[in-house]
Design a protein around this motif. Structure first.
Motif, PDB file in Angstrom:
ATOM      1  N   SER A 244       0.855  -1.166   0.000  1.00 40.29           N
ATOM      2  CA  SER A 244       0.000   0.000   0.000  1.00 40.29           C
ATOM      3  C   SER A 244       0.897   1.225   0.000  1.00 40.29           C
ATOM      4  O   SER A 244       1.856   1.295   0.786  1.00 40.29           O
ATOM      5  N   ASP A 245       0.621   2.137  -0.903  1.00 37.41           N
ATOM      6  CA  ASP A 245       1.328   3.403  -0.915  1.00 37.41           C
ATOM      7  C   ASP A 245       2.861   3.235  -0.924  1.00 37.41           C
ATOM      8  O   ASP A 245       3.567   3.902  -0.185  1.00 37.41           O
ATOM      9  N   GLY A 246       3.344   2.321  -1.765  1.00 36.71           N
ATOM     10  CA  GLY A 246       4.787   2.209  -1.955  1.00 36.71           C
ATOM     11  C   GLY A 246       5.530   1.400  -0.919  1.00 36.71           C
ATOM     12  O   GLY A 246       6.760   1.414  -0.901  1.00 36.71           O
ATOM     13  N   ALA A 247       4.817   0.726  -0.036  1.00 36.51           N
ATOM     14  CA  ALA A 247       5.503  -0.072   0.977  1.00 36.51           C
ATOM     15  C   ALA A 247       4.757  -1.374   1.189  1.00 36.51           C
ATOM     16  O   ALA A 247       3.552  -1.455   0.943  1.00 36.51           O
ATOM     17  N   ILE A 248       5.488  -2.396   1.651  1.00 34.95           N
ATOM     18  CA  ILE A 248       4.827  -3.656   2.005  1.00 34.95           C
ATOM     19  C   ILE A 248       4.295  -3.494   3.424  1.00 34.95           C
ATOM     20  O   ILE A 248       5.058  -3.230   4.350  1.00 34.95           O
ATOM     21  N   ARG A 260      -6.490 -14.024   8.043  1.00 34.53           N
ATOM     22  CA  ARG A 260      -6.512 -13.279   9.299  1.00 34.53           C
ATOM     23  C   ARG A 260      -5.585 -12.078   9.213  1.00 34.53           C
ATOM     24  O   ARG A 260      -4.539 -12.031   9.864  1.00 34.53           O
ATOM     25  N   PRO A 261      -5.927 -11.121   8.356  1.00 29.02           N
ATOM     26  CA  PRO A 261      -5.049  -9.953   8.225  1.00 29.02           C
ATOM     27  C   PRO A 261      -5.017  -9.156   9.522  1.00 29.02           C
ATOM     28  O   PRO A 261      -6.016  -9.096  10.240  1.00 29.02           O
ATOM     29  N   THR A 266      -4.980  -3.796   5.118  1.00 25.37           N
ATOM     30  CA  THR A 266      -5.155  -5.094   4.457  1.00 25.37           C
ATOM     31  C   THR A 266      -6.596  -5.549   4.591  1.00 25.37           C
ATOM     32  O   THR A 266      -7.187  -6.054   3.637  1.00 25.37           O
ATOM     33  N   LYS A 267      -7.141  -5.341   5.801  1.00 27.73           N
ATOM     34  CA  LYS A 267      -8.536  -5.739   6.033  1.00 27.73           C
ATOM     35  C   LYS A 267      -9.478  -5.035   5.066  1.00 27.73           C
ATOM     36  O   LYS A 267     -10.339  -5.660   4.450  1.00 27.73           O
ATOM     37  N   THR A 268      -9.294  -3.726   4.929  1.00 22.22           N
ATOM     38  CA  THR A 268     -10.151  -2.961   4.011  1.00 22.22           C
ATOM     39  C   THR A 268      -9.972  -3.456   2.584  1.00 22.22           C
ATOM     40  O   THR A 268     -10.940  -3.656   1.852  1.00 22.22           O
ATOM     41  N   SER A 273     -12.091  -6.573  -2.074  1.00 29.86           N
ATOM     42  CA  SER A 273     -11.794  -7.478  -3.196  1.00 29.86           C
ATOM     43  C   SER A 273     -12.595  -8.759  -3.130  1.00 29.86           C
ATOM     44  O   SER A 273     -12.902  -9.345  -4.152  1.00 29.86           O
ATOM     45  N   LEU A 274     -12.901  -9.235  -1.903  1.00 28.48           N
ATOM     46  CA  LEU A 274     -13.432 -10.590  -1.787  1.00 28.48           C
ATOM     47  C   LEU A 274     -14.915 -10.787  -2.075  1.00 28.48           C
ATOM     48  O   LEU A 274     -15.258 -11.776  -2.692  1.00 28.48           O
TER      49      LEU A 274
END
Lengths: 282, 298
Positions: A244-248, A260-261, A266-268, A273-274
């Motif tokens: 996200s935004d250039g970083a892992i 289980r994020p 990641t949750k959003t 996506s799902l």
């Protein structure tokens, strides 16, 4: 799994894990990349062991494709090093400083790394067979007979043996992408990079391409895959990395990260996506 | 409902005459057009046959005259060499222009700006009179350095070299723009895919990008060749013995101006027709992979 957001912390963490395990096939260390005034990669670290399948996920514009393109030097990082099989990609150490390689030297490094593009990028003026045998003949100095023999083998594997004489324009998107995978494999790469291989395909054609990639994973090919197919990532990936935004922002075993994020972003992302019941049912 | 539909289709498929016929409206305008064009053409043919000024017997006598044939040969030779020079300059300048290197881009810009910005006639006469500016052509280090090679300009610059330089450099500037447009028409993904496979830059250019660019380059280049074939007639001002100059020399002796101009026109027309046919086949060659029916997903 790591949750540090400061790039320097991430860097330390990655070197520590690298010391424990054996040397990974791909090692991206502290990669920074600007495009114009935008920082697209902010000190990214990524590793892939031999035979590992890594899926890069995340919203558009997160820098996934840029990171992937830095691994085979299609784009060059401003700072930071990419090692593939222990060799620094895109530069060489001379008198203690990292000096960028010439385009000609880069091409030698790229030959060992296969890449599959979102828009297939088959050469439209060449037949399917020529698309596949051109690089092995010119770069690996293979004979036409040997290259053709393996091309036919690869075409059979992707289920398109009867299309050897066709031109790309006469094939469906799914068929073109399978040919593109065969073309990359013909160079017998150590590593395969997939840049959103199914984003230009409709759902019906997506599955035939994903099946080919799954088959490839089963053969033990090391792969780094940028994808939006969460279900596919869950099925095929050993490791999932969310950008996200250039970083892992989150990385770890695919099952954990995707089920289980921990990071709220990641949750959003996963929530957006799902919820497509049809995709999930597959 | 569905049964009714099925019956309908069965009916229409068995008896075509039951389907309403659609006829074209009367084309009155076209008939008027035919009459107008027919009248004009009849007048042209009538004039060609009856006007004694055409002097077809003189045309026939000079059409295959040795002097005229020599002119034709020179016209063809000059066109071919100028186009090859123009094409090579064009490729180099176009690649420079797209290289991303500021110095190369500047040089390419300056070249196109100058040679496209001055008339060919001026350039031609300029090169022909180069001796006035540089009495000797030297190769060496400028500003008083050593000289490696020297030749008097009057020897180096003949009518032919003047025509070649004037037309070739000008053509190079135009071809550079045509080739640049062609290269830009090829998707960036093509060179990326070629790079990713490990191809060297020259291979990416010659085998992947340029052949695809040719589809966009060939039609305007054909236009340029046809234009150049006729444009070489401008070299008659520096006394080059090409087709136009050859008929000029003849009619300045016998004053049969109109029939000899017809001789030249017929030759140009004949050569252009052949070039058009050649262009057709080249275009067909480079459209490989794009032609034919779309049997998508078969």
């Amino acid at each position: 799994m790591r949750h540090e957001q400061h790039p320097l912390n991430e860097y330390r963490a990655s070197t520590m894990t690298a010391a424990k395990t054996d040397e990974p096939l791909v090692r991206c260390e502290n990669i920074w990349k600007t495009r114009g005034r935008n920082l697209v990669l902010k000190g990214v670290n990524l590793q892939a062991r031999k035979g590992e399948v890594v899926c890069l996920l995340g919203p558009s514009g997160a820098g996934k494709s840029t990171l992937l393109r830095c691994i085979n030097a299609i784009e060059l990082a401003d700072r930071g090093l990419v090692h593939v099989d222990g060799v620094p990609i895109g530069c060489a150490l001379r008198n203690g400083s990292h000096v960028r390689l010439t385009e000609s030297q880069l091409s030698r490094q790229r030959a060992d790394i296969g890449m599959v593009f979102q828009n297939f990028n088959l050469f439209p003026h060449m037949s399917v067979l020529s698309n596949i045998i051109d690089a092995p003949m010119r770069i690996r100095r293979e004979t036409r007979a040997a290259a053709t023999h393996r091309a036919h083998e690869l075409l059979r594997k992707v289920g398109l043996l009867d299309k050897a004489g066709a031109y790309p324009r006469h094939l469906s998107g799914g068929q073109q992408q399978r040919i593109a995978i065969a073309r990359a494999l013909a160079m017998q790469p150590k590593l395969m990079l997939f840049d959103e291989p199914t984003s230009a395909l409709d759902p019906h054609l997506t599955d035939e391409v994903l099946d080919v990639i799954k088959g490839l994973a089963a053969t033990g090919m090391t792969m780094i895959i940028v994808t939006h197919e969460i279900q596919f990532a869950r099925d095929v990936a050993d490791t999932a990395a969310v950008m996200s935004d250039g970083a892992i922002i989150e990385m770890g075993p695919a099952r954990d990260v995707l089920s289980r994020p921990t990071d709220p972003r990641t949750k959003t992302f996963l929530a957006r996506s799902l919820p497509d019941p049809q995709r999930q049912a597959v | 409902m569905s049964a009714h539909l099925a019956l309908d289709t069965a009916e229409t498929s068995t008896d075509m005459s039951k389907a309403p016929e659609i006829i074209n409206p009367p084309r009155l305008g076209r008939w008027i057009g035919v009459i107008l064009v027919g009248t004009v053409m009849a007048w042209i043919v009538y004039q060609a046959l009856t006007n004694p000024g055409f002097q077809w017997d003189v045309v026939g006598r000079y059409l295959l005259d040795v002097g005229v044939l020599k002119g034709v040969a020179m016209t063809l030779q000059l066109t071919a060499i100028v186009m090859i020079v123009g094409l090579l300059i064009g490729i180099v300048v176009a690649v420079m222009r797209m290289s991303g290197d500021p110095l190369l881009i500047f040089c390419a810009h300056a070249f196109v700006w100058f040679f496209r910005g001055t008339p060919v006639l001026v350039q031609l006469v300029f090169w022909y009179n180069l001796a006035a500016l540089f009495p000797a052509i030297e190769i060496g280090i400028p500003f008083g350095g050593p000289k490696f090679f020297e030749i008097p300009a009057t020897v180096a610059i003949s009518s032919f070299t003047a025509a070649l330089l004037g037309l070739g450099l000008n053509e190079g500037a135009y071809m550079a723009e045509i080739i640049r447009a062609g290269l830009m028409s090829v998707d960036n993904g093509q060179s990326e895919a070629s790079k990713a496979l490990g191809h060297k830059p020259w291979h990416t250019f010659w085998v992947v990008v340029l052949p695809q660019a040719m589809k966009a380059i060939v039609p305007p280049t054909g236009n340029q060749v046809i234009g150049m074939l006729k444009y070489t007639s401008i070299a008659s001002v520096v006394a080059l013995y090409e087709l136009m100059h050859s008929v000029e020399l003849i009619y300045s002796r016998n004053f049969e101006i109109v029939p000899l101009l017809i001789v030249a026109a017929l030759w140009y027309l004949f050569l252009v027709s052949i070039l058009s046919v050649i262009q057709y086949f080249i275009e067909k060659h480079y459209s490989k992979g794009w032609q034919g029916q779309d049997d998508r997903g078969a």
